[in-house]
Design an enzyme around this catalytic site. Structure first.
Site, PDB file in Angstrom:
ATOM      1  N   GLU A 297       0.836  -1.196   0.000  1.00 26.84           N
ATOM      2  CA  GLU A 297       0.000   0.000   0.000  1.00 26.84           C
ATOM      3  C   GLU A 297       0.878   1.256   0.000  1.00 26.84           C
ATOM      4  O   GLU A 297       1.824   1.343   0.797  1.00 26.84           O
ATOM      5  CB  GLU A 297      -0.892   0.000   1.252  1.00 26.84           C
ATOM      6  CG  GLU A 297      -1.917   1.114   1.268  1.00 26.84           C
ATOM      7  CD  GLU A 297      -2.729   1.090   2.553  1.00 26.84           C
ATOM      8  OE1 GLU A 297      -3.951   0.961   2.476  1.00 26.84           O
ATOM      9  OE2 GLU A 297      -2.126   1.200   3.636  1.00 26.84           O
ATOM     10  N   ALA A 431       1.228  -0.411  11.287  1.00 29.47           N
ATOM     11  CA  ALA A 431       0.634  -1.694  10.899  1.00 29.47           C
ATOM     12  C   ALA A 431       0.058  -1.563   9.493  1.00 29.47           C
ATOM     13  O   ALA A 431      -0.098  -0.462   8.967  1.00 29.47           O
ATOM     14  CB  ALA A 431      -0.454  -2.113  11.886  1.00 29.47           C
ATOM     15  N   MET A 432      -0.268  -2.712   8.884  1.00 26.78           N
ATOM     16  CA  MET A 432      -0.854  -2.754   7.547  1.00 26.78           C
ATOM     17  C   MET A 432      -1.884  -3.866   7.496  1.00 26.78           C
ATOM     18  O   MET A 432      -1.620  -5.003   7.882  1.00 26.78           O
ATOM     19  CB  MET A 432       0.235  -2.975   6.494  1.00 26.78           C
ATOM     20  CG  MET A 432      -0.299  -3.185   5.084  1.00 26.78           C
ATOM     21  SD  MET A 432      -1.233  -1.757   4.488  1.00 26.78           S
ATOM     22  CE  MET A 432      -2.334  -2.535   3.337  1.00 26.78           C
ATOM     23  N   GLU A 433      -3.075  -3.549   6.955  1.00 25.50           N
ATOM     24  CA  GLU A 433      -4.261  -4.390   7.078  1.00 25.50           C
ATOM     25  C   GLU A 433      -4.395  -5.475   6.020  1.00 25.50           C
ATOM     26  O   GLU A 433      -5.509  -5.925   5.729  1.00 25.50           O
ATOM     27  CB  GLU A 433      -5.517  -3.511   7.023  1.00 25.50           C
ATOM     28  CG  GLU A 433      -5.766  -2.808   5.686  1.00 25.50           C
ATOM     29  CD  GLU A 433      -5.174  -1.432   5.575  1.00 25.50           C
ATOM     30  OE1 GLU A 433      -5.596  -0.664   4.703  1.00 25.50           O
ATOM     31  OE2 GLU A 433      -4.259  -1.113   6.376  1.00 25.50           O
ATOM     32  N   GLU A 467      -6.630  -2.055  12.601  1.00 24.66           N
ATOM     33  CA  GLU A 467      -6.388  -2.965  11.481  1.00 24.66           C
ATOM     34  C   GLU A 467      -7.513  -3.983  11.309  1.00 24.66           C
ATOM     35  O   GLU A 467      -7.850  -4.365  10.185  1.00 24.66           O
ATOM     36  CB  GLU A 467      -5.048  -3.679  11.661  1.00 24.66           C
ATOM     37  CG  GLU A 467      -3.855  -2.739  11.816  1.00 24.66           C
ATOM     38  CD  GLU A 467      -3.788  -1.668  10.738  1.00 24.66           C
ATOM     39  OE1 GLU A 467      -4.132  -1.956   9.578  1.00 24.66           O
ATOM     40  OE2 GLU A 467      -3.393  -0.533  11.060  1.00 24.66           O
ATOM     41  N   HIS A 470     -10.361  -2.534   9.394  1.00 26.56           N
ATOM     42  CA  HIS A 470     -10.094  -2.521   7.951  1.00 26.56           C
ATOM     43  C   HIS A 470     -10.521  -3.814   7.260  1.00 26.56           C
ATOM     44  O   HIS A 470     -10.749  -3.814   6.044  1.00 26.56           O
ATOM     45  CB  HIS A 470      -8.599  -2.318   7.694  1.00 26.56           C
ATOM     46  CG  HIS A 470      -8.180  -0.886   7.639  1.00 26.56           C
ATOM     47  ND1 HIS A 470      -8.845   0.053   6.894  1.00 26.56           N
ATOM     48  CD2 HIS A 470      -7.135  -0.232   8.228  1.00 26.56           C
ATOM     49  CE1 HIS A 470      -8.233   1.223   7.020  1.00 26.56           C
ATOM     50  NE2 HIS A 470      -7.200   1.078   7.826  1.00 26.56           N
ATOM     51  N   GLU A 489      -9.372   5.057   5.895  1.00 27.80           N
ATOM     52  CA  GLU A 489      -8.633   5.397   7.110  1.00 27.80           C
ATOM     53  C   GLU A 489      -9.445   6.213   8.118  1.00 27.80           C
ATOM     54  O   GLU A 489      -9.298   6.032   9.319  1.00 27.80           O
ATOM     55  CB  GLU A 489      -7.344   6.128   6.746  1.00 27.80           C
ATOM     56  CG  GLU A 489      -6.374   5.273   5.949  1.00 27.80           C
ATOM     57  CD  GLU A 489      -5.958   3.986   6.671  1.00 27.80           C
ATOM     58  OE1 GLU A 489      -6.221   3.858   7.884  1.00 27.80           O
ATOM     59  OE2 GLU A 489      -5.386   3.108   6.012  1.00 27.80           O
TER      60      GLU A 489
END
Length: 1027
Positions: A297, A431-433, A467, A470, A489
């Site tokens: 992303e 963090a990344m979802e 997260e 998401h 977001e």
């Protein structure tokens, strides 16, 4: 994605199109064959790269804006040059004037003159006919019947051939259906090989397919009809400026038919935090361990496999990973099979994914340990490097609890069979979802019962909540394009706080979210801000959307809407939105339409909310009591900077859901509401009131300016009975009056008078807000080396809050809100030597140091104690050694921040340089080191110098438009307040490039310095008198 673990502040910068691209190619070829351009949202302007092509158009029905007129002017000149070059041979052979031997020219004959005139008239007529003929564009292929515009002339591919697409966004003539991806990372050579087969459907007939690829070395490409085994080699054209490739079909793809595009390629594992990148970490205290992980992303999936790398191009994915036997591999879906290969390798095959966007694809390869638990037929696992797996239990329990909460709230079950949470040793974002494989920094997932403070625990819970939200809001339903990034977001930030309040009430306080909203309003009040919905036209503009406006303002608007609609209607609207758009894409309008379905015509939510999402900034509501009437007026809240276009502010109008409380209000109705949808209005009260307070609980997104008498009434109320207003209302008054004092709309004296009551305040929100406002003033005068005035400000702060600082405990105790207050007050007191704070902290540090770090310290005050110890050479060196020997990430981060608080310039320089190198200290922590160093007097100029000297390395590591660079630039410049520093900052960024100087966060940094200068000019004399 959660981009800012610090709570207040993300890849792929590209120079778009260079003006010189046609200089060596006079023959401009029109290869326009696509009839289907990318569909646009009603509010979106399609991007046309400014210098990427020539404008050749028919006359008549295509309207142009001013920019297009500029394009045509320059393009017409280039077009003329092209024809002149083509006619060079003719001109050389056509002699209109003969030159005599003596150098003089003889006059042409009448016959020659007539012939030349006829030829000239014919040539001009042909050119004018070609250029002006409606619905006809001249190309080497002749005249096409379609009316072409600026999109029709294309740039050159890397091999010199015309590239058949010039827009930033992909055409929708071909759409992906399914990907088969095979990846093989080599952790020794830091390279990877890959192959991809993309099943696509031709929406219209076309002879080429445009998709994304970035820095991939494609070695083979074939095309076949779906279901056919007949593979035909295809030509690949590359256009790196837009990260695009064109698959040139040997014959036209037929509308409605499916095809398989296959490619093989290789590339380096990335040295940055984007794409498929390598991670080193300490293994068994001495050996280096390696991982390969993905972060796609927003625009980096294209650097791991060729793809249609836009959020609306959803497809299914099957991932296969080739690896060494001693490693493990993870992806979005559960593992289906592991098959042995030659050379001792194995191949993991994962189940086919659900339909999703490319930026959510994820792969991790390395050596990880995990714990697992099943809930509602979903296997939840938390992974970490083996040495830290003992710190994963809290995250597992929290995830299970939140998963259950979200399934009930959204009324949609989590659709995947597993959910993996992975703590990566080096990761830029909090963090990344990624769907089914969420990645985290270690400090945002791992919890150590001994060294994690209450705020650390709250941060881990909050990031997990964000997260997991998401997985529905962003993954199940995704925004159509990045202009609606706030839908992902802003929604996740709002739901994160709502879930914390409902499911973790023992950890949650409203104070943190309130403070975030206040700080975001400071950013949003600037001319450099942007609307929540914003048309984005380049990779850097997309990156710059990852900011507090998208996250916190977006969440604030949803909070305001929730209060306006009430919880049950708002929740039903979210459920309807998710049901209607599951596995698809949506826009803001889709959300408002779903909400309108539930209001039964009582309110037009789309009309109301568009005034908040389509305009930058927020309103200033002026309130004046007059008998039984309240006079209201709204205008855009603006700073009085000469650079702003003041004439445009009068056109701003919001539909504001006002809430207010009066002195003689009903006991059955805690507050009243009123929708202000015009510039001025009047509210009639049943009787006169002693005071009125607007924006109840600070739940709405505006600032209130009261008349002088109304401010006096509220100040008197706070002095007499401050608990008549809630703690958040009291914090709201402090926030508003100090911001208005900065504008010159309220005197600084009145702002100081309002906070005099704070000596009897016990609630966290108003105390922290008062301390924040006074600290801002102190920092400005301190950094200007105004020692006497800075000392006076400190005395005023100590007079207001000294007793509270003195009575703060040095143990883990109290509610989360009380622990946050403890941290804020003791941090300030110890930093500036107020009371006996520093003495106590040094004593506790020495006791801990003498035990060689085995003495137990309260986690809530641990960083304060470490910071006091780092002020001495012996203490700093001891902490430096402890940092390298510890395993606990929460404790290491506290030590790192303490080290960066040193007054020793040499040590700070060493610390920043080591963090940039990323070996001893991970580069993910460099922004924390720079920000911490810039906050003290010794480090604030040093940190800015470091940024200037290492700019090229920084933007290579973090990317120029990323949130990290936003944070670094703002933290190192926000305390400058002199014309000399303003000129220095401007000159530096202008010297890098025009694109750099125009970055939004650069403009914000410059505007912040201008506002600081303005504040000092307007308030210094008055401040000295008040103190």
């Amino acid at each position: 994605m959660e981009p800012f673990p610090s709570g207040d502040r993300i890849p792929l910068p590209r120079n778009m199109i260079e003006n010189s691209m046609f200089e060596e190619e006079p023959d401009v070829v029109d290869l326009a064959k696509e009839s289907c351009l990318h569909p646009l949202e009603p509010d979106e302007a399609e991007y046309e790269p400014r210098s990427s092509r020539l404008l050749v158009r028919g006359l008549g029905d295509h309207e142009m804006d001013e920019d297009e007129e500029d394009y045509e002017s320059s393009s017409a000149k280039l077009l003329g040059m092209s024809f002149m070059n083509r006619s060079a041979g003719l001109r050389n052979n056509t002699i209109g004037y003969r030159q005599n031997l003596d150098g003089s020219c003889s006059a042409p004959s009448v016959r020659t003159t007539v012939i030349c005139a006829v030829v000239l008239v014919i040539a001009v007529s042909v050119i004018m006919a070609i250029y002006l003929l409606p619905k006809c564009t001249f190309t080497k292929e002749g005249c096409h019947s379609k009316n072409h515009t600026a999109e029709d002339i294309y740039p050159l591919a890397t091999n010199g051939k015309p590239f058949p697409w010039a827009q930033f966004r992909l055409p929708s003539s071909v759409v992906p259906i399914h990907y088969n991806i095979v990846l093989q990372p080599n952790l020794t050579t830091a390279m990877f090989t890959g192959s991809v087969q993309i099943t696509v459907k031709a929406v219209v007939a076309t002879s080429h397919v445009i998709l994304h690829s970035s820095k991939l070395n494609i070695t083979k490409a074939t095309l076949a009809s779906s279901g056919s085994s007949h593979l035909r080699a295809v030509e690949i054209l590359e256009y790196p400026l837009n990260d695009q490739i064109a698959v040139v079909a040997p014959e036209a793809l037929l509308a409605g038919q499916e095809y398989n595009i296959s490619m093989e390629y290789f590339a380096n594992l990335s040295d940055s935090y984007y794409g498929f990148y390598k991670i080193s970490y300490k293994h068994n205290s001495s050996m280096a361990g390696w991982l390969a992980a993905t972060q796609f992303e927003p625009l980096a999936a294209r650097s791991a496999f060729p793809c249609f790398d836009e959020p609306a191009f959803k497809a299914t994915f099957q991932i296969k990973v080739k690896r060494e036997k001693h490693h493990s591999a993870l992806s979005n879906m559960p593992k289906k099979a592991t098959n042995p290969l030659a050379d001792g390798l194995v191949e993991d095959e994962f189940f086919v994914s659900l339909k999703m966007s490319t930026y959510l694809v994820a792969v991790i390869v390395g050596n990880l340990a995990n714990i697992s638990k099943e809930t509602n037929k979903v296997l939840v696992s938390v992974y970490a490097v083996p040495e830290k797996s003992e710190h994963t239990e809290y995250a597992l329990d929290t995830t299970v609890k939140l998963l259950d909460f979200y399934e009930k709230y959204f009324n949609i079950t989590y659709p995947l069979p597993k959910l993996d949470m992975v703590a990566l040793p080096d990761f830029q974002s909090a963090a990344m979802e990624n769907w089914g494989l969420i990645t985290f920094q270690e400090t945002t997932l791992l919890h150590d019962e001994k060294t994690s403070s209450a705020m650390d625990k709250k941060k881990v819970t909050r990031v997990i909540a964000h997260e997991l939200a998401h997985q529905w809001l962003g993954n199940l339903v995704t925004m159509k394009w990045w202009n609606d990034w706030w839908l992902n977001e802003g929604f996740a930030t709002f739901i994160e706080n709502f879930a914390m309040k409902q499911a973790f009430s023992d950890l949650y306080t409203d104070d943190s979210f309130l403070d975030l909203r206040f700080r975001t309003m400071g950013k949003d009040s600037m001319n450099s801000s942007h609307a929540v919905f914003l048309a984005v036209k380049s990779s850097e503009e997309i990156e710059e959307m990852f900011d507090a406006i998208s996250y916190v303002k977006g969440a604030s608007l949803l909070l305001m809407l929730q209060n306006f609609l009430h919880n049950d209607i708002f929740q039903a609207g979210i459920q309807l939105y998710l049901q209607d758009h599951s596995y698809g894409s949506a826009s803001s309008n889709d959300l408002w339409d779903n909400m309108n379905e539930l209001t039964n015509g009582t309110a037009d939510i789309k009309k109301i909310m568009k005034t908040w999402t389509m305009q930058k900034g927020f309103p200033l509501v002026t309130v004046r009591r007059e008998g039984k009437r309240i006079h209201l007026h709204q205008e855009k809240y603006v700073h009085n900077l000469e650079s702003e276009n003041q004439s445009t502010h009068s056109s701003y109008l919001w539909h504001i859901p006002l809430s207010y409380k009066i002195s003689n209000g009903s006991s059955f109705l805690p507050f009243y509401t009123y929708l202000l949808n015009q510039t001025s209005d009047v509210i009639d009260l049943p009787s006169e009131t002693e005071w009125v307070k607007f924006n109840i609980e600070a739940n709405d997104y505006y600032i209130v300016q009261y008349a002088e008498d109304d401010w006096d009434s509220l100040i008197h109320l706070l002095e007499r009975e401050h608990t008549a207003l809630s703690s958040r209302d009291r914090a709201n008054l402090i926030h508003d009056i100090f911001n208005l004092a900065g504008l010159g709309r309220v005197s600084l004296a009145k702002a100081f008078k309002l906070i005099d009551y704070i000596v009897k305040e016990n609630s966290t929100a108003p105390i922290v807000q008062a301390l924040y406002q006074m600290s801002r003033i102190f920092n400005l005068v301190e950094k200007r080396r105004m020692e006497d005035l800075a000392s006076k400000v400190l005395c005023r702060i100590e007079k207001l809050l000294g007793e509270k600082m003195k009575h703060q405990p040095w143990t883990n105790s109290g509610t989360p809100s009380e622990q946050e207050l403890q941290s804020s007050l003791l941090t300030f007191a110890c930093s500036y030597g107020l009371g006996d704070c520093s003495t106590t902290a040094v004593e506790l540090f020495n006791k801990w140091k003498n035990s060689n770090g085995t003495e137990s310290l309260s986690a809530d005050v641990m960083k304060i104690i470490f910071t006091a110890g780092a002020k001495t050479d012996i203490g700093w060196d001891f902490l430096w050694n402890m940092y390298h020997s510890l395993v606990s990430e929460p404790e290491k981060l506290k030590i790192l921040e303490a080290l960066a608080s040193s007054d020793d310039v040499k040590r700070l320089t060493r610390l920043m340089q080591t963090s940039l190198e990323g070996i001893t200290i991970r580069s993910q922590d460099l922004p924390t080191v720079i920000k911490t160093a810039s906050q003290n007097l010794a480090g604030h100029l040093l940190a800015w110098d470091f940024v200037k000297q290492n700019w090229d390395q920084l933007i290579k590591k973090f990317h120029r438009g990323s949130y990290t660079m936003q944070n670094i630039v703002m933290s190192t410049t926000c305390q400058f307040s002199t014309p000399e520093h303003l000129l220095e900052v401007k000159t530096f960024f202008e010297s890098k490039s025009e694109e750099t100087a125009q970055l939004r966060y650069v403009q914000e940094a410059i505007e912040t310095i201008q506002l600081n200068i303005q504040w000092m000019t307007n308030n210094l004399a008055q401040l000295d008198k008040l103190l």
